[in-house]
Design a protein around this motif. Sequence first.
Motif, PDB file in Angstrom:
ATOM      1  N   PHE A 245      66.146   3.099-121.743  1.00  0.00           N
ATOM      2  CA  PHE A 245      66.800   2.928-120.447  1.00  0.00           C
ATOM      3  C   PHE A 245      66.957   4.284-119.769  1.00  0.00           C
ATOM      4  CE2 PHE A 245      68.722  -0.258-123.359  1.00  0.00           C
ATOM      5  CZ  PHE A 245      68.119  -1.386-122.821  1.00  0.00           C
ATOM      6  N   PRO A 246      65.871   4.875-119.266  1.00  0.00           N
ATOM      7  CA  PRO A 246      65.984   6.212-118.664  1.00  0.00           C
ATOM      8  C   PRO A 246      66.784   6.185-117.357  1.00  0.00           C
ATOM      9  CG  PRO A 246      63.770   5.346-118.376  1.00  0.00           C
ATOM     10  CD  PRO A 246      64.521   4.367-119.226  1.00  0.00           C
ATOM     11  N   ARG A 247      67.589   7.196-117.158  1.00  0.00           N
ATOM     12  CA  ARG A 247      68.421   7.290-115.942  1.00  0.00           C
ATOM     13  C   ARG A 247      67.583   7.627-114.709  1.00  0.00           C
ATOM     14  NH1 ARG A 247      72.894   5.088-117.770  1.00  0.00           N
ATOM     15  NH2 ARG A 247      73.862   6.170-119.489  1.00  0.00           N
ATOM     16  N   THR A 248      66.380   8.150-114.953  1.00  0.00           N
ATOM     17  CA  THR A 248      65.537   8.550-113.830  1.00  0.00           C
ATOM     18  C   THR A 248      64.654   7.426-113.316  1.00  0.00           C
ATOM     19  OG1 THR A 248      63.866   9.318-115.395  1.00  0.00           O
ATOM     20  CG2 THR A 248      65.440  10.949-114.567  1.00  0.00           C
ATOM     21  N   GLY A 249      64.805   6.248-113.886  1.00  0.00           N
ATOM     22  CA  GLY A 249      64.017   5.108-113.438  1.00  0.00           C
ATOM     23  C   GLY A 249      62.998   4.709-114.483  1.00  0.00           C
ATOM     24  N   PRO A 250      62.284   3.624-114.212  1.00  0.00           N
ATOM     25  CA  PRO A 250      61.351   3.087-115.212  1.00  0.00           C
ATOM     26  C   PRO A 250      60.186   4.031-115.534  1.00  0.00           C
ATOM     27  CG  PRO A 250      61.219   1.838-113.159  1.00  0.00           C
ATOM     28  CD  PRO A 250      62.339   2.807-113.010  1.00  0.00           C
ATOM     29  N   LEU A 251      59.863   4.932-114.635  1.00  0.00           N
ATOM     30  CA  LEU A 251      58.746   5.848-114.888  1.00  0.00           C
ATOM     31  C   LEU A 251      59.227   7.209-115.409  1.00  0.00           C
ATOM     32  CD1 LEU A 251      56.639   5.031-111.704  1.00  0.00           C
ATOM     33  CD2 LEU A 251      56.383   4.116-114.010  1.00  0.00           C
ATOM     34  N   GLY A 252      60.492   7.314-115.767  1.00  0.00           N
ATOM     35  CA  GLY A 252      61.056   8.596-116.201  1.00  0.00           C
ATOM     36  C   GLY A 252      60.638   9.023-117.596  1.00  0.00           C
ATOM     37  N   VAL A 253      60.199   8.071-118.421  1.00  0.00           N
ATOM     38  CA  VAL A 253      59.809   8.370-119.799  1.00  0.00           C
ATOM     39  C   VAL A 253      58.439   7.757-120.046  1.00  0.00           C
ATOM     40  CG1 VAL A 253      60.404   8.020-122.226  1.00  0.00           C
ATOM     41  CG2 VAL A 253      62.206   8.373-120.563  1.00  0.00           C
ATOM     42  N   THR A 254      57.562   8.541-120.619  1.00  0.00           N
ATOM     43  CA  THR A 254      56.220   8.019-120.924  1.00  0.00           C
ATOM     44  C   THR A 254      56.271   7.124-122.160  1.00  0.00           C
ATOM     45  OG1 THR A 254      55.649   9.878-122.341  1.00  0.00           O
ATOM     46  CG2 THR A 254      55.156  10.115-119.987  1.00  0.00           C
ATOM     47  N   ARG A 255      55.232   6.313-122.315  1.00  0.00           N
ATOM     48  CA  ARG A 255      55.152   5.433-123.492  1.00  0.00           C
ATOM     49  C   ARG A 255      55.099   6.244-124.788  1.00  0.00           C
ATOM     50  NH1 ARG A 255      52.504  -0.080-122.807  1.00  0.00           N
ATOM     51  NH2 ARG A 255      52.682  -0.459-120.579  1.00  0.00           N
ATOM     52  N   GLU A 256      54.397   7.361-124.741  1.00  0.00           N
ATOM     53  CA  GLU A 256      54.271   8.190-125.936  1.00  0.00           C
ATOM     54  C   GLU A 256      55.629   8.773-126.347  1.00  0.00           C
ATOM     55  OE1 GLU A 256      52.296   8.757-123.160  1.00  0.00           O
ATOM     56  OE2 GLU A 256      50.550   7.673-123.936  1.00  0.00           O
ATOM     57  N   GLU A 257      56.391   9.228-125.353  1.00  0.00           N
ATOM     58  CA  GLU A 257      57.712   9.782-125.664  1.00  0.00           C
ATOM     59  C   GLU A 257      58.643   8.690-126.209  1.00  0.00           C
ATOM     60  OE1 GLU A 257      61.429  12.209-123.612  1.00  0.00           O
ATOM     61  OE2 GLU A 257      59.708  11.647-122.366  1.00  0.00           O
ATOM     62  N   ARG A 258      58.576   7.530-125.611  1.00  0.00           N
ATOM     63  CA  ARG A 258      59.404   6.419-126.090  1.00  0.00           C
ATOM     64  C   ARG A 258      59.013   6.044-127.523  1.00  0.00           C
ATOM     65  NH1 ARG A 258      60.222   0.528-123.165  1.00  0.00           N
ATOM     66  NH2 ARG A 258      61.506  -0.353-124.811  1.00  0.00           N
ATOM     67  N   ALA A 259      57.731   5.980-127.799  1.00  0.00           N
ATOM     68  CA  ALA A 259      57.268   5.650-129.149  1.00  0.00           C
ATOM     69  C   ALA A 259      57.671   6.737-130.146  1.00  0.00           C
ATOM     70  CB  ALA A 259      55.754   5.468-129.150  1.00  0.00           C
TER      71      ALA A 259
END
Length: 166
Positions: free
Chosen positions: A96-110
């Motif tokens: 749930f990034p505070r910067t919006g849905p594009l704030g975190v890449t899939r790789e970083e989330r994984a």
Amino acid sequence: MAPITPARALLLLVTGLVCLTTASGALIGALFGGARVALVAGVCAGAAGALGALVFRRRALAHFAAARRHAGMRGYAEGIAHGVLVHVAAYEAAVFPRTGPLGVTREERAARRTLAYRMAALDEVPQRVREVAADALAVLDSADRTRAEEALAQLAAVVREEYARP
């Protein structure tokens, strides 16, 4: 000046008590029988005090060593539990990034997910913390914000309760 450690403080205390016992024995001996009795009473009281101090000091030093080991183990487990909390919170920030849905890449989330799961699976993590962390990670995987906030709050509460200072 040497630092005051528990062992050094105990040594100073025991030395003072032995000196006080010797002087008290000599004073009582002098009051009741003169110089010879004072010498004998002082030597006997000092020897008894020194023997008692040695026995007491050994026991106390063994207790200090055991307490130090216990504190080290408890501190390590507490650090690991707080590490689990931090990594689960970092994974929540990626879900749930505070910067919006594009704030975190899939790789970083994984990467954050993998790190949180690995940290929660460590053998050193207390069982209760491990169970609540697993529940929180499952809720984060489902991406339900309200349940995730509740699960993370519950994890923080369990870590706090587990290591609350008496």
